[in-house]
Design an enzyme around this catalytic site. Structure first.
Site, PDB file in Angstrom:
ATOM      1  N   CYS A  23       0.815  -1.206   0.000  1.00 45.02           N
ATOM      2  CA  CYS A  23       0.000   0.000   0.000  1.00 45.02           C
ATOM      3  C   CYS A  23       0.855   1.265   0.000  1.00 45.02           C
ATOM      4  O   CYS A  23       2.043   1.222   0.269  1.00 45.02           O
ATOM      5  CB  CYS A  23      -0.907   0.093   1.237  1.00 45.02           C
ATOM      6  SG  CYS A  23      -2.113  -1.216   1.335  1.00 45.02           S
ATOM      7  N   ASP A 372      20.481  -7.637  -9.980  1.00 48.54           N
ATOM      8  CA  ASP A 372      19.045  -7.619  -9.646  1.00 48.54           C
ATOM      9  C   ASP A 372      18.896  -7.292  -8.170  1.00 48.54           C
ATOM     10  O   ASP A 372      19.848  -7.405  -7.392  1.00 48.54           O
ATOM     11  CB  ASP A 372      18.407  -8.976  -9.984  1.00 48.54           C
ATOM     12  CG  ASP A 372      16.899  -8.853 -10.234  1.00 48.54           C
ATOM     13  OD1 ASP A 372      16.344  -7.763 -10.025  1.00 48.54           O
ATOM     14  OD2 ASP A 372      16.287  -9.862 -10.627  1.00 48.54           O
ATOM     15  N   ASP A 373      17.650  -6.907  -7.779  1.00 47.70           N
ATOM     16  CA  ASP A 373      17.465  -6.452  -6.402  1.00 47.70           C
ATOM     17  C   ASP A 373      17.324  -7.575  -5.395  1.00 47.70           C
ATOM     18  O   ASP A 373      17.756  -7.455  -4.255  1.00 47.70           O
ATOM     19  CB  ASP A 373      16.259  -5.508  -6.309  1.00 47.70           C
ATOM     20  CG  ASP A 373      15.009  -6.108  -6.919  1.00 47.70           C
ATOM     21  OD1 ASP A 373      14.463  -7.069  -6.366  1.00 47.70           O
ATOM     22  OD2 ASP A 373      14.595  -5.623  -7.989  1.00 47.70           O
ATOM     23  N   CYS A 409       7.986 -11.812   5.592  1.00 46.01           N
ATOM     24  CA  CYS A 409       7.732 -10.509   6.201  1.00 46.01           C
ATOM     25  C   CYS A 409       6.298 -10.495   6.732  1.00 46.01           C
ATOM     26  O   CYS A 409       5.384 -10.934   6.043  1.00 46.01           O
ATOM     27  CB  CYS A 409       7.901  -9.398   5.173  1.00 46.01           C
ATOM     28  SG  CYS A 409       7.468  -7.768   5.802  1.00 46.01           S
ATOM     29  N   CYS A 461      14.809  -2.663  10.228  1.00 45.95           N
ATOM     30  CA  CYS A 461      14.302  -4.030  10.198  1.00 45.95           C
ATOM     31  C   CYS A 461      15.011  -4.742   9.048  1.00 45.95           C
ATOM     32  O   CYS A 461      15.071  -4.219   7.937  1.00 45.95           O
ATOM     33  CB  CYS A 461      12.792  -4.050   9.960  1.00 45.95           C
ATOM     34  SG  CYS A 461      12.156  -5.734   9.759  1.00 45.95           S
ATOM     35  N   CYS A 464      13.609 -10.196   7.114  1.00 43.43           N
ATOM     36  CA  CYS A 464      13.466 -11.170   6.028  1.00 43.43           C
ATOM     37  C   CYS A 464      14.814 -11.807   5.669  1.00 43.43           C
ATOM     38  O   CYS A 464      14.847 -12.846   5.021  1.00 43.43           O
ATOM     39  CB  CYS A 464      12.785 -10.561   4.814  1.00 43.43           C
ATOM     40  SG  CYS A 464      13.432  -8.970   4.348  1.00 43.43           S
TER      41      CYS A 464
HETATM   42  S1  SF4 Z   1      13.085  -5.544   6.106  1.00 40.07           S
HETATM   43 FE1  SF4 Z   1      12.065  -7.350   5.309  1.00 40.07          FE
HETATM   44  S2  SF4 Z   1      10.898  -8.171   7.096  1.00 40.07           S
HETATM   45 FE2  SF4 Z   1      11.471  -6.074   7.597  1.00 40.07          FE
HETATM   46  S3  SF4 Z   1       9.714  -4.816   6.970  1.00 40.07           S
HETATM   47 FE3  SF4 Z   1      11.157  -4.825   5.247  1.00 40.07          FE
HETATM   48  S4  SF4 Z   1      10.519  -6.512   3.924  1.00 40.07           S
HETATM   49 FE4  SF4 Z   1       9.534  -6.809   5.931  1.00 40.07          FE
END
Ligand code: SF4
Length: 501
Positions: A23, A372-373, A409, A461, A464
């Site tokens: 979003c 690539d990402d 995530c 964060c 992931c």
């Molecule tokens: S860093 Fe990874 S787990 Fe953390 S909010 Fe972003 S996509 Fe989600």
């Protein structure tokens, strides 16, 4: 109050082989301005964050009016619709919804609800991790729920206390104390705009000011400010509530800030390269990612190619650092996206070619480094490598500017369960063999962190990549995404590492 409802369309959308945003939000408080039109342009700038539905709600001091539907912003809004949305405060939303099930008009935002006889419109970017508990609590309190979305639960919580105290800020604070997870929200009442962000600051939300004091704008990314001529002022701080109304701008701490955990993937892939998050340029971060990856994982090659769009700035960084020439060897079809028109089965077999096409005249006979990402399930990378070989590439060395994605995530990004994440199930050599590249390397976590200097705050964060979730994941929710008992043990052995809730 009236809601203009357009023709409903059915979404197609196969599950994409990459992480997808869920979003974007946008808000304006600007008396005397065409706030609906400004919001429409803001949402177009943010369209990359969600293509399944779009909506705008406008307040005129007494009531609110809204229009929303499935589809792209340009499909949902036309001149007549915008002309009907008169007022001086607006919020808007674009949505990507695969994790929440099929796209539906009911789930499209902004979510409109009534507190006594006052209407509010709420738009949310992120995902709450305790929605089930919140909904159970609201039902116990006799609150009727219809939409089944996080935003509805948040709006009802806000309504509970606002009804008793007659102050929206009290209601918002009450909701922030109850909800857990990632949220960047904008809320419009008939005469004010509110913006608030979760205590960890996971999803982005920034504030801009219109020239000559004409008003204020809030946006998921600064590219949404740029398009309406607003100047970036700052980001909404973790746990902060900001209100914009005729009295001016008021800020307060809704809940105490927790461990700072801004999503680091915004810099790698989600955000537009012309955006700035927490005063950090996304484009420059991507250049640095390529430069650092060239140091960490060099390759003998003739050309560096970037997979459009997000891989291109990193490819330029890789080329500059390695001394290997950069080339535009992959062309993107910008007008095939998440559409509501199903490709035929024959077209589907073309797979990646619907979106990307190689330039044989550039790559034939050349040894390529391809930037690539990220790699999620690996299917797209496998097809990409094959496509480049078919176009005559002599060698394909794949370089990825994010570390291996090994964990789902839960904070607003659509990811697979662990058993579908290729890096959670294969070694580097196994992935290289399966994808068919001549070599494969990912940037290290340290390299990623170095590319996004943590100048203003204390942390990101990166769950992931690491499984280190900054907000604890309820076990019932985790059970859907963690495929083995060991997954649970990794995360729950010491409690959710670093969790602050
Ligand atoms: S860093 Fe990874 S787990 Fe953390 S909010 Fe972003 S996509 Fe989600």
């Amino acid at each position: 109050m009236s809601v203009l409802r357009h023709r409903a369309r059915l979404g197609c959308s196969e599950r994409p082989d990459r992480l997808e945003e869920e979003c974007a939000v946008f808000g304006v408080f600007a008396p005397g301005e065409d706030v609906a039109r400004m919001t429409c342009f803001g949402l177009q700038a943010l369209q990359h964050r969600g293509q399944e539905s779009a909506g705008i709600a406008v307040g005129d001091g007494e009531t609110m009016m809204a229009a929303k539907d499935l589809g792209l912003v340009t499909q949902v809004f036309d001149e007549a619709t915008l002309a009907a949305l008169e007022g001086f405060v607006a919020v808007g939303h674009v949505r990507y919804s695969t994790s929440g099930g099929a796209a539906s008009w009911e789930a499209a935002q902004p979510h409109i609800s009534a507190i006594d006889d006052v209407l509010i419109a709420l738009a949310h970017n992120g995902t709450l991790v305790n929605t089930a508990a919140l909904r159970a609590r609201l039902v116990r309190d006799g609150v009727q729920l219809r939409a089944g979305t996080d935003s509805e639960a948040a709006a009802k919580l806000i309504g509970q206390v606002t009804q008793k105290t007659h102050h929206l800020r009290n209601g918002i604070r009450h909701a922030m104390e109850a909800i857990e997870g990632a949220y960047a929200m904008v809320l419009a009442s008939p005469d004010a705009l509110y913006a608030f962000r979760d205590p960890n600051g996971i999803r982005p939300l920034c504030i801009g000011e219109l020239p000559q004091g004409r008003g204020w704008v809030v946006s998921s990314e600064t590219c949404g400010l740029d398009i309406v001529g607003a100047t970036y002022v700052r980001d909404v701080e973790p746990g902060e509530i900001v209100r914009f109304n005729a009295e001016g701008v008021h800020s307060e701490q809704g809940v105490p800030a927790g461990r700072r955990a801004s999503c680091i993937f915004e810099y790698v892939y989600f955000a537009r390269p012309d955006s700035v998050i927490d005063h950090q340029s996304v484009y420059q971060a991507r250049r640095s990612l390529g430069r650092i990856l060239a140091q960490e994982a060099p390759a003998e090659a003739d050309l560096v190619l970037g997979v459009p769009d997000s891989g291109v700035p990193s490819a330029l960084g890789f080329a500059a650092e390695s001394g290997i020439s950069y080339a535009d060897g992959i062309v993107k079809n910008r007008y095939v996206g998440r559409t509501f028109i199903e490709p035929t089965q024959a077209m589907r077999q073309l797979g990646i070619r619907l979106k990307l096409n190689p330039l044989p005249s550039v790559i034939r006979g050349k040894r390529l480094v391809v930037i690539d990402d990220s790699i999620v399930r690996g299917n797209t990378s496998k097809k990409l490598v094959q496509m480049l070989r078919d176009a005559g590439a002599a060698e394909v060395h794949l370089r990825i500017v994010s570390p291996e994605v090994k964990w789902p995530c839960f904070y607003g990004i659509d990811t697979d369960t662990r058993d579908q994440l290729i890096a959670a199930n294969m070694s580097l050599d196994e992935m290289n063999a399966w994808i068919g590249s001549d070599s494969l390397a990912f940037i290290s976590l340290e390299g990623l962190r170095a590319a996004v200097p943590d100048a203003r705050h204390q942390g990101f964060c990166d769950a992931c990549f690491t499984g280190d979730y900054p907000v604890a994941i309820p076990e019932a929710l985790a059970a859907k995404s963690f495929s083995t008992k060991k997954d649970f043990e990794d995360v729950y052995a010491e409690g959710a590492k670093g969790a602050d809730v």
